[in-house]
Enzyme design. Structure first.
Site, PDB file in Angstrom:
ATOM      1  N   GLU A  21       1.032  -1.588  -0.243  1.00 15.82           N
ATOM      2  CA  GLU A  21      -0.333   0.145  -0.009  1.00 15.82           C
ATOM      3  C   GLU A  21       0.966   1.137  -0.141  1.00 15.82           C
ATOM      4  O   GLU A  21       1.840   1.332   0.707  1.00 15.82           O
ATOM      5  CB  GLU A  21      -1.239  -0.181   1.482  1.00 15.82           C
ATOM      6  CG  GLU A  21      -1.847  -1.497   1.603  1.00 15.82           C
ATOM      7  CD  GLU A  21      -2.726  -1.295   0.386  1.00 15.82           C
ATOM      8  OE1 GLU A  21      -2.952  -0.381  -0.935  1.00 15.82           O
ATOM      9  OE2 GLU A  21      -3.677  -2.429   0.157  1.00 15.82           O
ATOM     10  N   CYS A  31      -7.214  -1.297   8.589  1.00 11.26           N
ATOM     11  CA  CYS A  31      -5.870  -1.608   7.929  1.00 11.26           C
ATOM     12  C   CYS A  31      -5.359  -0.208   7.695  1.00 11.26           C
ATOM     13  O   CYS A  31      -4.936   0.503   7.877  1.00 11.26           O
ATOM     14  CB  CYS A  31      -5.968  -2.511   6.603  1.00 11.26           C
ATOM     15  SG  CYS A  31      -6.593  -3.981   7.443  1.00 11.26           S
ATOM     16  N   HIS A  35      -0.690  -5.993   2.368  1.00 17.25           N
ATOM     17  CA  HIS A  35      -1.574  -6.241   2.633  1.00 17.25           C
ATOM     18  C   HIS A  35      -2.109  -7.717   2.248  1.00 17.25           C
ATOM     19  O   HIS A  35      -1.385  -8.452   0.757  1.00 17.25           O
ATOM     20  CB  HIS A  35      -3.204  -6.179   1.537  1.00 17.25           C
ATOM     21  CG  HIS A  35      -4.028  -5.337   2.192  1.00 17.25           C
ATOM     22  ND1 HIS A  35      -4.714  -3.872   2.203  1.00 17.25           N
ATOM     23  CD2 HIS A  35      -4.932  -5.505   3.212  1.00 17.25           C
ATOM     24  CE1 HIS A  35      -5.124  -3.408   2.964  1.00 17.25           C
ATOM     25  NE2 HIS A  35      -5.418  -4.668   3.561  1.00 17.25           N
TER      26      HIS A  35
END
Length: 209
Positions: free
Chosen positions: A85, A149, A168
């Site tokens: 991410e 998250c 992730h």
């Protein structure tokens, strides 16, 4: 570089919803077994899926360890690759956590920027890990999903001025085993440290010229 060991903190999440075994914590425990080499002091934590716990735990990890890097790992039921991410977002937290809570403000840090990018170039990490022939597919994303998250990532990015990362992982067996995910995390974190070192050296060189 000085001789003192570099500290890295890696977190996974506890169970929630249908994820009675959270793949992120399984992967982090596998990483802990593998380690990051003798130069790195690795600490791992299991984070409960609760906004208020994150708000107190994340700052305490930064305070306690003064880590070079914190990497948060979470599971995504939709993921089929290990996903890096690039950024965390401040607004849009409407999903209830394990204690049926969500922030009134629906944001992480009231008055914080909408979006904070990691200082780590995730495209570069992705390319390098993919080229290493690990046998685990890695991709890059700009949307960590506006749940715990994303909330954890933004909070960490805010506190560390971008020296955090979020990964992730797919659920166990879809398609990767815990060991596969652990190996992937090891490779990913090592590349991140490598990139941080190169950035430091650059700053250092500029300093002396």
């Amino acid at each position: 570089m000085n001789n003192s060991k570099r500290t890295v903190v890696v977190t996974g999440f506890g169970p929630f919803g249908e994820h009675t075994v959270n793949a992120s914590w399984v992967a982090v425990q596998e990483l802990k077994k593998l380690g990051l080499g003798t130069e790195v002091d690795l600490h791992v934590y299991e984070v409960p899926v609760e906004y208020q716990t994150v708000q107190s735990l994340v700052p305490s990890l930064w305070k306690q360890y003064h880590p070079l890097l914190v990497v948060h790992v979470g599971v995504s039921g939709m993921a089929t690759t290990v996903t890096l991410e690039k950024c965390g977002r401040n607004h849009g937290y409407k999903g209830l956590d394990n204690s049926s809570f969500c922030p009134d403000s629906q944001c992480c840090i009231v008055g914080g920027p909408d979006c904070i990018d990691s200082v780590i170039d995730m495209e570069s990490v992705c390319k390098r890990v993919t080229a290493s022939g690990l046998g685990v597919a890695v991709s890059v994303s700009k949307d960590a999903g506006r749940y715990l998250c994303d909330f954890t990532y933004y909070t960490s990015l805010y506190l560390s001025h971008g020296r955090s990362a979020f990964v992730h992982v797919p659920p166990i067996g879809k398609p990767y085993s815990g060991e596969d995910l652990g190996r992937a995390l090891q490779a990913i974190v090592q590349e991140m440290l490598e990139l941080l070192d190169q950035a430091e050296e650059k700053i250092h060189c500029q300093h002396f010229h």
